[in-house]
Write a protein that holds these residues in place. Structure first.
Motif, PDB file in Angstrom:
ATOM      1  N   THR A 103      36.667  28.115  46.803  1.00 29.45           N
ATOM      2  CA  THR A 103      37.936  28.400  46.124  1.00 29.45           C
ATOM      3  C   THR A 103      38.518  27.194  45.385  1.00 29.45           C
ATOM      4  O   THR A 103      39.606  27.296  44.819  1.00 29.45           O
ATOM      5  N   ASP A 160      38.447  35.018  38.266  1.00 31.58           N
ATOM      6  CA  ASP A 160      38.913  35.621  39.505  1.00 31.58           C
ATOM      7  C   ASP A 160      39.573  34.574  40.417  1.00 31.58           C
ATOM      8  O   ASP A 160      40.666  34.782  40.935  1.00 31.58           O
ATOM      9  N   VAL A 161      38.909  33.412  40.566  1.00 36.08           N
ATOM     10  CA  VAL A 161      39.482  32.360  41.421  1.00 36.08           C
ATOM     11  C   VAL A 161      40.753  31.803  40.775  1.00 36.08           C
ATOM     12  O   VAL A 161      41.744  31.536  41.461  1.00 36.08           O
ATOM     13  N   GLN A 168      42.864  33.354  38.999  1.00 36.05           N
ATOM     14  CA  GLN A 168      43.965  34.308  39.209  1.00 36.05           C
ATOM     15  C   GLN A 168      44.390  34.372  40.669  1.00 36.05           C
ATOM     16  O   GLN A 168      45.549  34.289  41.005  1.00 36.05           O
ATOM     17  N   ARG A 169      43.404  34.514  41.530  1.00 35.83           N
ATOM     18  CA  ARG A 169      43.681  34.804  42.937  1.00 35.83           C
ATOM     19  C   ARG A 169      44.155  33.557  43.678  1.00 35.83           C
ATOM     20  O   ARG A 169      45.125  33.605  44.435  1.00 35.83           O
ATOM     21  N   VAL A 170      43.484  32.430  43.455  1.00 37.12           N
ATOM     22  CA  VAL A 170      43.787  31.222  44.229  1.00 37.12           C
ATOM     23  C   VAL A 170      44.769  30.317  43.481  1.00 37.12           C
ATOM     24  O   VAL A 170      45.689  29.759  44.061  1.00 37.12           O
ATOM     25  N   LYS A 187      46.683  31.295  40.966  1.00 32.23           N
ATOM     26  CA  LYS A 187      47.828  32.098  40.498  1.00 32.23           C
ATOM     27  C   LYS A 187      48.048  32.004  38.988  1.00 32.23           C
ATOM     28  O   LYS A 187      49.197  31.995  38.506  1.00 32.23           O
ATOM     29  N   ASN A 243      48.273  33.476  35.401  1.00 33.71           N
ATOM     30  CA  ASN A 243      48.518  34.790  34.805  1.00 33.71           C
ATOM     31  C   ASN A 243      47.867  34.881  33.447  1.00 33.71           C
ATOM     32  O   ASN A 243      48.386  34.368  32.463  1.00 33.71           O
TER      33      ASN A 243
END
Lengths: 292, 292
Positions: free
Chosen positions: A213, A281-282, A284-286, A288, A290
């Motif tokens: 991550t 994906d990382v 966005q997810r980790v 944050k 946008n």
């Protein structure tokens, strides 16, 4: 006049016009060969500049500075350094010495990795302190770099990590026997650098770095132009698991992406990603980010 | 090919050989005039390069990028920017646009303030994040820079502060009437910058900055050579109380010295000090530098 002239990052054409004029007007021109390696041979520089170059290793620049500076109060002498004279390694000692000898000095700036790293798409504003990572041995694993990475990371900042270079290294036997025989140069690879980072994370367990991550960007031969410069973005495990050939010839640097990553930075770097979908994906997810 | 070419910091001779070749081989050459100001006039650049330059303000680079990029898939087009293309202000938008139009791009790096600031004697390794300081007005005093300076300061790091420049500013009346009449350029001075810093310290009271015990270095026209570049070191109050003429023409930047100051950094900078004795005294007493 004593000139300290930055050669920039890649080859003989990265010198500035001002730098070239100083070289061509100098009685003696030294080429420093130590912390970094230009992507070009000395004879090609000599041919292009129309000047013979005297190779000066770092020892010589430090211990024989008076020889280098000899006569520079009356004629021009130049010292060529890779990157910028005040880049990752500074040349303040010899400039201080020149000052104390009342020799006028002039520094001719150029690009260094400290600003050219912006080529990876991350904003220089968002970088914290720069760190160096040295080769670990079985018995010596200096890990103070980790504290610096953590300090930057805690603030959300990116970290530029300069990877170790070993030039003029002596084997233990040659060192013991006082033989000035040197090993071939070694350059830390990106997979090795990532392995060392994760090894220290494993020991420290602060959660600063995570194989899956934490995003990072490998920057190779920046400024080398199309087909030479290479930038590869991914998670730490992706970069660790690339073959070393994925990054090409030295020099390599590594950027650890900080949590303040802006979506425009992420978008720019996405085109360098090992796996664009995973990168996004990382981010966005980790991180944050946008994306639109 | 679309080239983005750094011009370096000072004048027409700071372009690299590679940059000059790209300029001379280009069908159209744009000169970006926005965040920073080269210490040379456009006509002098044109004469030296042997090329006409099209001035592109930042608006144009952002909103008319397709015009700039027109034809760059078949012929060479160059955009010249002061400093490095990835220096304090990046040019990622137009490069992203070129990529999406399948136009090959190449960035030609050069020095920027982000590495040339090393000329003040402080090691680039010891700098934290870079911040920008904008002109305060009676009603608008954005102070988020202070948090960044504090973050660096808490880690003992130096902070490079880039001072505001106002070009193409419209008066309220001209803005209201939609008249594209612009005020003369304004550059923040060192005394003004220090006053703004101390004003926010006064409000925040975190002890990050102190007029008499925080050391700072003003860096003016770095790369401008003898008689042009000027570096002035002192306490914040010393720099605030210098006449503005002490720093000469723009551009000016300011470095806040971090507590990890090394005695070699302090010694190098001492030659730039307003008062060498006071500089050394504060470095020893407050920064705990051990001079030999």
């Amino acid at each position: 006049m004593f000139y300290v002239i930055g050669l920039g990052l890649s080859d003989e054409k990265d010198i500035t016009i001002r730098g070239l004029e100083a070289v061509q007007g100098s009685t003696r021109v030294y080429l420093e060969a130590y912390t970094s390696i230009l992507m070009v041979q000395k004879d090609r520089l000599e041919e292009f500049y129309g000047k013979q170059l005297i190779v000066a290793d770092r020892d010589m620049v430090e211990t024989e500075s008076d020889d280098i500076l000899r006569g520079a109060d009356k004629e021009d002498v130049s010292l060529l350094v890779v990157g910028d004279p005040f880049g990752a390694t500074t040349h303040t000692d010899i400039i201080l010495r020149a000052r104390s000898l009342k020799i006028p000095t002039r520094v001719i700036h150029n690009a260094s990795i400290m600003n050219a790293v912006g080529a990876c798409g991350l904003q220089l504003y968002n970088f914290g302190q720069t760190v160096s990572l040295v080769f670990f041995t079985d018995t010596w694993k200096p890990d103070s770099f980790y504290d610096r990475v953590k300090e930057n990371s805690d603030l959300g900042m990116h970290t530029l990590i300069l990877l170790d270079i070993k030039v003029k290294e002596q084997s233990e036997e040659n060192l013991a026997r006082g033989r000035k025989i040197y090993e071939p140069p070694r350059y830390m690879s990106i997979p090795q650098a990532v392995s060392q980072l994760l090894e220290i994370e494993e020991l420290r367990q602060s959660g600063t770095l995570d194989a899956d991550t934490t995003l990072a960007i490998a920057v190779s031969r920046v400024g080398g132009g199309e087909g030479n410069e290479r930038i590869v973005a991914g998670t730490l495990s992706e970069l660790r698991d690339q073959p070393e050939t994925a990054f090409g010839e030295p020099l390599h640097s590594l950027v650890i992406v900080g949590k303040k990553l802006h979506h425009l930075e992420a978008e720019y770097a996405e085109s360098f990603a090992v796996d664009a979908q995973l990168w996004r994906d990382v981010a966005q997810r980790v991180y944050k980010c946008n994306f639109d």
